[in-house]
Write a protein that holds these residues in place. Sequence first.
Motif, mmCIF file in Angstrom:
data_model
loop_
_atom_site.group_PDB
_atom_site.id
_atom_site.type_symbol
_atom_site.label_atom_id
_atom_site.label_comp_id
_atom_site.label_asym_id
_atom_site.label_seq_id
_atom_site.Cartn_x
_atom_site.Cartn_y
_atom_site.Cartn_z
ATOM 1 N N LEU A 38 -49.710 27.876 71.244
ATOM 2 C CA LEU A 38 -50.695 28.801 70.672
ATOM 3 C C LEU A 38 -50.650 28.751 69.146
ATOM 4 O O LEU A 38 -51.682 28.748 68.478
ATOM 5 C CB LEU A 38 -50.436 30.226 71.167
ATOM 6 C CG LEU A 38 -50.787 30.482 72.628
ATOM 7 C CD1 LEU A 38 -50.298 31.866 73.065
ATOM 8 C CD2 LEU A 38 -52.289 30.368 72.848
ATOM 9 N N TRP A 40 -49.699 26.268 67.353
ATOM 10 C CA TRP A 40 -50.273 24.973 66.953
ATOM 11 C C TRP A 40 -51.799 25.052 66.984
ATOM 12 O O TRP A 40 -52.472 24.626 66.052
ATOM 13 C CB TRP A 40 -49.774 23.881 67.908
ATOM 14 C CG TRP A 40 -50.200 22.501 67.529
ATOM 15 C CD1 TRP A 40 -49.609 21.688 66.605
ATOM 16 C CD2 TRP A 40 -51.324 21.769 68.054
ATOM 17 N NE1 TRP A 40 -50.282 20.494 66.523
ATOM 18 C CE2 TRP A 40 -51.339 20.522 67.395
ATOM 19 C CE3 TRP A 40 -52.306 22.043 69.007
ATOM 20 C CZ2 TRP A 40 -52.301 19.547 67.667
ATOM 21 C CZ3 TRP A 40 -53.270 21.083 69.281
ATOM 22 C CH2 TRP A 40 -53.264 19.844 68.609
ATOM 23 N N LEU A 41 -52.340 25.637 68.061
ATOM 24 C CA LEU A 41 -53.791 25.731 68.198
ATOM 25 C C LEU A 41 -54.406 26.595 67.095
ATOM 26 O O LEU A 41 -55.539 26.379 66.692
ATOM 27 C CB LEU A 41 -54.161 26.303 69.578
ATOM 28 C CG LEU A 41 -53.936 25.362 70.763
ATOM 29 C CD1 LEU A 41 -54.176 26.078 72.087
ATOM 30 C CD2 LEU A 41 -54.844 24.144 70.666
ATOM 31 N N ARG A 42 -53.632 27.565 66.580
ATOM 32 C CA ARG A 42 -54.157 28.402 65.490
ATOM 33 C C ARG A 42 -54.331 27.610 64.192
ATOM 34 O O ARG A 42 -55.093 28.019 63.320
ATOM 35 C CB ARG A 42 -53.241 29.616 65.263
ATOM 36 C CG ARG A 42 -53.641 30.826 66.122
ATOM 37 C CD ARG A 42 -52.984 32.102 65.626
ATOM 38 N NE ARG A 42 -51.534 32.105 65.858
ATOM 39 C CZ ARG A 42 -50.979 32.503 67.008
ATOM 40 N NH1 ARG A 42 -51.725 32.919 68.002
ATOM 41 N NH2 ARG A 42 -49.675 32.468 67.163
ATOM 42 N N ASN A 43 -53.611 26.499 64.062
ATOM 43 C CA ASN A 43 -53.761 25.658 62.865
ATOM 44 C C ASN A 43 -54.926 24.677 62.978
ATOM 45 O O ASN A 43 -55.344 24.098 61.981
ATOM 46 C CB ASN A 43 -52.483 24.850 62.618
ATOM 47 C CG ASN A 43 -51.365 25.704 62.045
ATOM 48 O OD1 ASN A 43 -51.620 26.679 61.350
ATOM 49 N ND2 ASN A 43 -50.132 25.349 62.352
ATOM 50 N N VAL A 44 -55.421 24.488 64.207
ATOM 51 C CA VAL A 44 -56.443 23.461 64.437
ATOM 52 C C VAL A 44 -57.734 23.700 63.631
ATOM 53 O O VAL A 44 -58.233 22.766 62.994
ATOM 54 C CB VAL A 44 -56.742 23.305 65.950
ATOM 55 C CG1 VAL A 44 -58.014 22.517 66.183
ATOM 56 C CG2 VAL A 44 -55.562 22.613 66.632
ATOM 57 N N PRO A 45 -58.273 24.945 63.623
ATOM 58 C CA PRO A 45 -59.538 25.137 62.885
ATOM 59 C C PRO A 45 -59.447 24.683 61.430
ATOM 60 O O PRO A 45 -60.310 23.945 60.943
ATOM 61 C CB PRO A 45 -59.768 26.646 62.966
ATOM 62 C CG PRO A 45 -59.056 27.087 64.178
ATOM 63 C CD PRO A 45 -57.864 26.187 64.309
ATOM 64 N N VAL A 46 -58.387 25.111 60.734
ATOM 65 C CA VAL A 46 -58.224 24.767 59.322
ATOM 66 C C VAL A 46 -58.077 23.249 59.155
ATOM 67 O O VAL A 46 -58.728 22.641 58.299
ATOM 68 C CB VAL A 46 -56.994 25.505 58.746
ATOM 69 C CG1 VAL A 46 -56.677 25.009 57.358
ATOM 70 C CG2 VAL A 46 -57.238 27.011 58.743
ATOM 71 N N ALA A 47 -57.249 22.646 60.008
ATOM 72 C CA ALA A 47 -56.990 21.217 59.881
ATOM 73 C C ALA A 47 -58.249 20.396 60.148
ATOM 74 O O ALA A 47 -58.574 19.468 59.395
ATOM 75 C CB ALA A 47 -55.869 20.800 60.848
ATOM 76 N N VAL A 48 -58.995 20.755 61.178
ATOM 77 C CA VAL A 48 -60.156 19.941 61.551
ATOM 78 C C VAL A 48 -61.290 20.102 60.534
ATOM 79 O O VAL A 48 -61.965 19.127 60.177
ATOM 80 C CB VAL A 48 -60.619 20.248 62.995
ATOM 81 C CG1 VAL A 48 -61.341 21.570 63.109
ATOM 82 C CG2 VAL A 48 -61.528 19.136 63.522
ATOM 83 N N LEU A 49 -61.466 21.306 60.012
ATOM 84 C CA LEU A 49 -62.514 21.505 59.001
ATOM 85 C C LEU A 49 -62.191 20.718 57.733
ATOM 86 O O LEU A 49 -63.057 20.062 57.147
ATOM 87 C CB LEU A 49 -62.678 22.996 58.673
ATOM 88 C CG LEU A 49 -63.405 23.846 59.731
ATOM 89 C CD1 LEU A 49 -63.270 25.334 59.430
ATOM 90 C CD2 LEU A 49 -64.871 23.469 59.803
ATOM 91 N N ALA A 50 -60.911 20.772 57.304
ATOM 92 C CA ALA A 50 -60.516 20.043 56.096
ATOM 93 C C ALA A 50 -60.635 18.534 56.304
ATOM 94 O O ALA A 50 -61.081 17.805 55.416
ATOM 95 C CB ALA A 50 -59.087 20.420 55.702
ATOM 96 N N ALA A 51 -60.265 18.077 57.520
ATOM 97 C CA ALA A 51 -60.320 16.637 57.800
ATOM 98 C C ALA A 51 -61.759 16.123 57.816
ATOM 99 O O ALA A 51 -62.020 14.965 57.519
ATOM 100 C CB ALA A 51 -59.627 16.333 59.132
ATOM 101 N N MET A 52 -62.709 16.997 58.159
ATOM 102 C CA MET A 52 -64.109 16.593 58.120
ATOM 103 C C MET A 52 -64.662 16.681 56.699
ATOM 104 O O MET A 52 -65.498 15.885 56.286
ATOM 105 C CB MET A 52 -64.949 17.482 59.054
ATOM 106 C CG MET A 52 -64.665 17.268 60.523
ATOM 107 S SD MET A 52 -65.827 18.120 61.621
ATOM 108 C CE MET A 52 -65.362 19.831 61.401
ATOM 109 N N LEU A 53 -64.168 17.690 55.943
ATOM 110 C CA LEU A 53 -64.715 17.939 54.609
ATOM 111 C C LEU A 53 -64.245 16.943 53.548
ATOM 112 O O LEU A 53 -65.064 16.368 52.813
ATOM 113 C CB LEU A 53 -64.332 19.359 54.154
ATOM 114 C CG LEU A 53 -64.612 19.675 52.687
ATOM 115 C CD1 LEU A 53 -66.111 19.771 52.443
ATOM 116 C CD2 LEU A 53 -63.919 20.961 52.264
#
Lengths: 109, 240
Positions: A38, A40-53
């Motif tokens: 859980l 780890w999953l809470r970090n996913v939004p921030v990581a995926v948005l930054a990786a796209m941006l």
Amino acid sequence: MDQQVVFVTILGMALVTYVPRLIPVWFLSSRNLPAPMLAWLRNVPVAVLAAMLFPSILVHEGHVNLGFSNLFFWAAIPTLLVAWKTRGLFAPVAVGMLAVAGARALLAG
Amino acid sequence: MKNAPWITAGPARPGWLSGLSRALPIVLGYLPIGVAFGILAQKAGISPANTLLMSVLVYAGSSQLIAVGLLEAGVSGLSVILTTLVVNLRHLLMSAALSPYLRKWRKVELAAFAFELTDETFAVHSTRFAYAGANKAETFATNAVLQTVWVLATWLGIVIGQLIVHTQPLALDYALPAMFIALLVLQIKDRTQVGVAIFAGLLAVVLLRAGIERWNVILATVVGATLGLWVTQWTNKSSS
């Protein structure tokens, strides 16, 4: 362009897009996930948005470019400031687009 | 950290009305991107019917824009589909991240919810669910409004694409990056996550430059989220 080929391609795109959206909620929502999972999953939004941006604003014409020719990087600064101040979506998007459009108009002028 | 009222406000109104109001800020972000997609698809020679169909069935902005570019360049349908799979595989992580909030939902509701899971609805729902839980009426109202707007914006783009020649001066191509910046600011909850964002972002750039073009987002996300977990666990241990 052959519109029948495009049509079939769209059906394939729809399938491969839907399945990854569906599988995790379908199988995970009825389970108790372990606490580290859980967290780890809470970090996913921030990581995926930054990786796209980051690639979209740091890489310009195939190279990392922080010079003034990379408008997207410099427009990110006012966008970020407005996002920080307003904590909304519309104002930063409008400011960012205005900054890029304005700079393009000046460079073209 | 302070958040906008449209994220934190309680359910004082009926769920569907609250869902509508939560959709509004994204509507303004979706419009230029949907319009840009409609214009570019039109210019690439994709029929209006197929363009609209893509927004109805695929409903994933960045991959739709990528697909238009590939189709225009004459890439085979199978390659377009495989590229779409890899580009949209990140939704696997988003779907997993939202699943803990959807425990009481029926399978048919999960199926409907998953169909409209985009980067933007994910960003709003993940922030909202963390504050107030997952209200069905509110969530479906937000999703329904947003996909309707996406399809309407696509249609508007098709119409505009038939009228104007040069679209670059409008900076439509900056709508998506600007929106990601705003969503990122809303998502970051503590200093560890600032680190996660910077690390994952830079790693995505490094991987891209190393030639890993389609997988860079997924790899950077997994490594960044894992690093953040280690940092959190390490700080908790050393402080307790």
